[in-house]
Design a protein around this motif. Sequence first.
Motif, short mmCIF file in Angstrom:
data_model
loop_
_atom_site.label_atom_id
_atom_site.label_comp_id
_atom_site.label_asym_id
_atom_site.label_seq_id
_atom_site.Cartn_x
_atom_site.Cartn_y
_atom_site.Cartn_z
N SER A 83 32.67 34.36 52.30
CA SER A 83 32.95 33.25 51.39
C SER A 83 33.31 33.80 50.02
CB SER A 83 31.76 32.30 51.30
OG SER A 83 30.61 32.97 50.80
N GLY A 84 32.77 35.00 49.70
CA GLY A 84 33.11 35.63 48.43
C GLY A 84 34.59 35.91 48.30
N ASP A 85 35.20 36.46 49.35
CA ASP A 85 36.64 36.74 49.30
C ASP A 85 37.45 35.45 49.18
OD1 ASP A 85 36.59 39.49 49.30
OD2 ASP A 85 36.71 39.68 51.47
N SER A 86 37.04 34.42 49.92
CA SER A 86 37.75 33.15 49.86
C SER A 86 37.62 32.52 48.47
CB SER A 86 37.17 32.20 50.92
OG SER A 86 37.89 31.01 50.98
N ALA A 87 36.41 32.58 47.90
CA ALA A 87 36.19 32.02 46.57
C ALA A 87 36.87 32.84 45.48
CB ALA A 87 34.69 31.93 46.30
N ARG A 88 36.88 34.16 45.64
CA ARG A 88 37.53 35.03 44.65
C ARG A 88 39.02 34.73 44.57
NH1 ARG A 88 37.25 40.40 46.63
NH2 ARG A 88 37.79 41.26 44.61
N ALA A 89 39.65 34.52 45.73
CA ALA A 89 41.07 34.21 45.74
C ALA A 89 41.35 32.93 44.95
CB ALA A 89 41.56 34.07 47.18
N ALA A 90 40.47 31.93 45.15
CA ALA A 90 40.64 30.68 44.42
C ALA A 90 40.41 30.87 42.92
CB ALA A 90 39.68 29.62 44.97
N MET A 91 39.41 31.68 42.58
CA MET A 91 39.12 31.93 41.16
C MET A 91 40.30 32.59 40.47
SD MET A 91 36.08 34.27 39.45
CE MET A 91 36.82 35.82 40.01
N LEU A 116 41.76 41.56 42.77
CA LEU A 116 42.14 41.11 44.11
C LEU A 116 43.66 41.25 44.24
CD1 LEU A 116 40.64 39.95 46.57
CD2 LEU A 116 41.18 37.67 45.73
N SER A 117 44.08 42.25 44.99
CA SER A 117 45.51 42.62 45.03
C SER A 117 46.37 41.58 45.76
CB SER A 117 45.68 43.98 45.71
OG SER A 117 45.17 43.96 47.03
N ILE A 118 45.77 40.74 46.60
CA ILE A 118 46.59 39.79 47.38
C ILE A 118 47.08 38.62 46.54
CG2 ILE A 118 45.43 40.36 49.54
CD1 ILE A 118 43.89 37.72 49.27
N ILE A 119 46.55 38.46 45.32
CA ILE A 119 46.96 37.36 44.46
C ILE A 119 48.01 37.85 43.46
CG2 ILE A 119 46.19 35.63 42.79
CD1 ILE A 119 45.09 35.24 45.61
N GLU A 120 49.18 37.22 43.49
CA GLU A 120 50.22 37.55 42.52
C GLU A 120 49.92 36.86 41.19
OE1 GLU A 120 54.14 36.76 43.87
OE2 GLU A 120 53.91 37.85 45.76
N ASP A 121 50.09 37.58 40.10
CA ASP A 121 49.87 37.05 38.76
C ASP A 121 48.51 36.36 38.63
OD1 ASP A 121 52.46 37.85 37.93
OD2 ASP A 121 53.30 36.03 38.85
N PRO A 122 47.41 37.09 38.92
CA PRO A 122 46.09 36.48 38.80
C PRO A 122 45.79 36.11 37.35
CG PRO A 122 45.89 38.86 39.01
CD PRO A 122 47.34 38.52 39.27
N VAL A 123 44.98 35.07 37.17
CA VAL A 123 44.60 34.69 35.82
C VAL A 123 43.63 35.72 35.26
CG1 VAL A 123 44.91 32.24 36.31
CG2 VAL A 123 42.65 33.27 36.60
N ASN A 124 43.56 35.78 33.95
CA ASN A 124 42.69 36.74 33.27
C ASN A 124 41.29 36.15 33.13
OD1 ASN A 124 41.68 38.87 31.72
ND2 ASN A 124 42.43 37.97 29.81
N ILE A 125 40.44 36.42 34.10
CA ILE A 125 39.10 35.85 34.12
C ILE A 125 38.23 36.50 33.04
CG2 ILE A 125 36.97 35.56 35.45
CD1 ILE A 125 39.23 33.75 36.36
N GLN A 126 37.59 35.65 32.25
CA GLN A 126 36.70 36.11 31.19
C GLN A 126 35.36 35.40 31.33
OE1 GLN A 126 38.86 35.49 27.36
NE2 GLN A 126 40.58 35.04 28.74
N LYS A 127 34.27 36.17 31.33
CA LYS A 127 32.94 35.58 31.33
C LYS A 127 32.57 35.21 29.89
CE LYS A 127 31.22 38.53 35.07
NZ LYS A 127 30.14 39.49 35.45
#
Length: 291
Positions: A83-91, A116-127
Amino acid sequence: MTQIIEQFAEISGQYDAAFVDLWGCMHNGVAAMPAAVAAMQKYRAAGGIVVLVTNSPRPWDSVARQINGFGIPDDAWDAIATSGDSARAAMYRGIVGEKIWFMGESPRDDDFFKPLSIIEDPVNIQKVPLDQAEGIVCCGPSDPLADVDVNRPEFLYAKQKGLKLLCANPDIIVDRGEVREWCAGALAALYTEMGGESLYFGKPHPPIYDLARRRLAALANSPSDPRIIAIGDGIGTDVLGGVQEDLDVLFISGGLAASETKTVRQPDPDALAAYLQGEQMSATYTIGHLR
């Protein structure tokens, strides 16, 4: 009516692949269950394919290292869908924004934020702190033994801001050895109960099964139209998810429902029937412990 079986080998020949839960089936959060490991090794030796489908919020390679440390060898499985991989892709697609308030345990959950290399142009996640957040990412409580109600003040503020909560693990509870712990699913349920919006990516929700099927299809020995059985101990996750995906299900009664089903080696038939009826759920087969 569910059929109680003595061992997986009685039915395994009917299926090309098994979607197998980890916690409560293959290990107890501390160590591997030897009989379950042997059953999967035997199934694979006969040509079966084992895809471990877990509500762990970790990436699959992190889970592989973890279970190896528990004593589950590589020859007991073929692929892992988390579920982590599935959720990471969405994040990384930005489903809860770029600035997120993180709920989890560090450093244990730090792998969730690996690139996550499978996502093109991932957003810049900031905590960021909650008052700066655009959304919430929940891998679990910071203290898995504390009552989830301690999160109500933060959740009330988040709900008023209209923040969505991404739940990386829909499990409500797990048993780590003899200790029962709260999971991210309990927090997400509380947030939803309070009027917030929770987004789920593990069992019993469709995204993780889509990922599991893609992991299965990527294997060289995968048939074009595989016959799949789902195996797990969570009535509201593994069993419900399998039923919703129109899969046959093997319910492991000696996991989370051991007390309710009066399972020692095998479930008490009357207690099992009463439990399934009370949960308004069915399972094709039931066994006390995977073996």
